[in-house]
Motif scaffolding. Sequence first.
Motif, PDB file in Angstrom:
ATOM      1  N   ASP A  86       4.091  15.036 -10.874  1.00  0.00           N
ATOM      2  CA  ASP A  86       3.908  13.712 -10.233  1.00  0.00           C
ATOM      3  C   ASP A  86       5.125  13.539  -9.059  1.00  0.00           C
ATOM      4  N   ARG A  90       4.779  13.266  -4.978  1.00  0.00           N
ATOM      5  CA  ARG A  90       5.117  12.297  -4.122  1.00  0.00           C
ATOM      6  C   ARG A  90       6.188  12.670  -3.159  1.00  0.00           C
ATOM      7  N   GLY A 108      -0.302   7.653   0.324  1.00  0.00           N
ATOM      8  CA  GLY A 108       0.927   6.756  -0.001  1.00  0.00           C
ATOM      9  C   GLY A 108       2.027   6.718   1.316  1.00  0.00           C
ATOM     10  N   SER A 111       2.171   2.842   0.644  1.00  0.00           N
ATOM     11  CA  SER A 111       2.557   2.251  -0.376  1.00  0.00           C
ATOM     12  C   SER A 111       3.675   2.999  -1.061  1.00  0.00           C
ATOM     13  N   ARG A 112       3.986   4.269  -0.626  1.00  0.00           N
ATOM     14  CA  ARG A 112       5.298   5.024  -0.961  1.00  0.00           C
ATOM     15  C   ARG A 112       5.291   5.077  -2.346  1.00  0.00           C
ATOM     16  N   GLU A 113       6.456   4.564  -2.945  1.00  0.00           N
ATOM     17  CA  GLU A 113       6.663   4.963  -4.592  1.00  0.00           C
ATOM     18  C   GLU A 113       5.723   4.096  -5.371  1.00  0.00           C
ATOM     19  N   LYS A 114       4.932   3.113  -4.535  1.00  0.00           N
ATOM     20  CA  LYS A 114       3.990   2.406  -5.323  1.00  0.00           C
ATOM     21  C   LYS A 114       2.734   3.047  -5.526  1.00  0.00           C
ATOM     22  N   LEU A 115       2.556   4.018  -4.976  1.00  0.00           N
ATOM     23  CA  LEU A 115       1.058   4.881  -4.938  1.00  0.00           C
ATOM     24  C   LEU A 115       0.716   4.861  -6.388  1.00  0.00           C
ATOM     25  N   LYS A 116      -0.499   4.577  -6.545  1.00  0.00           N
ATOM     26  CA  LYS A 116      -0.948   4.403  -7.877  1.00  0.00           C
ATOM     27  C   LYS A 116      -1.826   5.881  -8.214  1.00  0.00           C
TER      28      LYS A 116
END
Length: 409
Positions: A86, A90, A108, A111-116
Amino acid sequence: MASALGWLDHDANAQAKTLDILALFQQKESRDELGIGAIRDSFAEQLFPGTSTIQTRLRYMLFVPWIYQRLENKRISAANFGIQADRDERALIIPLSKLEEDSAGTFGKNSREKLKRLPSSVYWSGLRRWGIRETSCSQEEYHRRVDELYRMRREMNEREYQEKNRGDMGDTSSYKPPQSWHSSLPAPPPNFPNGATFALTRQEASFLRDRIQVSCKGSLLAWLTLHSEPADVSSPWEHPDYARFPDELKELLTHARLFSYAMHGAALLYNYLLAKERADNDLLSQHHDSFVAWFNALPREDIAIWSLDHMWILTAGPDYSISQKTRRFVEQWIDLIRQASGALLTSKEACALIRAREIALKGPRSRFKNRRALEQWSGSAGTLRLVYRWNNVQIVLKDLAQGLRREEC
């Protein structure tokens, strides 16, 4: 006999399809409101195996195995494998987002760190279909059982060492350790993932093209990667090299094209009926005009002689279960098209068919039955014409062609 790693996981394919479907629900034009997704996907997978509408750039087909292969080489334990994978996926976001002219398609990027959903889950099924991923298990099962993989490799190496010392070497192929990834997978750049780009080297492009040729024989994807240059057209049947396509592919495309044209009207009528249900005059006018334009552009002569029996034969397969109810709905709709003289939009039978189909599929969540569901309707759902992943495939073909033309350093 060579060793093979093939963990049994009956739910791997179903899981990948479920994740794809959930992602599609975020794209209003891609939603399957009338239950024809199995037919659509059968055409798409035969034409363009291993692709999907949520894949972006071709080099992710290498990024993902590079990340996993490196973790295996480091002997990262099962307890930490998924967590580290993970993190490494990222880490790709930063260099790819910095590309000034070629950052499109970066997972991402916004969304960066919010990428689901990470690229590995999007490409997992395609990597198997193209023969790049050799293990057949699901992604989660692979994470959980990677320690078993290490143990199997260690035991195989120890056995080979002992038999060499005894001078008792038989068939050397029996000492081949189980692999997760294709043995000819090109090595990643020395600084990977730092400095990662979407530009394929010629070696990487050749590897991917070879995988497509071997694993996807007879598909349009395989033919285009070998015989044609990328073309900027809105659907595969508009391709400038269509006349040169093999006959069996032209036949499949004929059915795919007619199905696309026919079912586009069903989607437009569905949205028109919802606008009417919500008493939204602006949307009603918009969907009315779209339906009229669709009806006037129909290839009537082709639809009149179209053999649906043959289409069902072509789309039948174990991975795409097309129910009798779905077949009946499609056949009834096409019969109405064939019989219509211009009043299909106001046909009581046509409107009743669409309403009944959606209610049968959604039950109490039907927008015709549930006021809250109707209020949540965006005003347009499933209204784009089916092109069977073509928009994404064009990116794949362009990335591949550019890599094959690239001069090696």
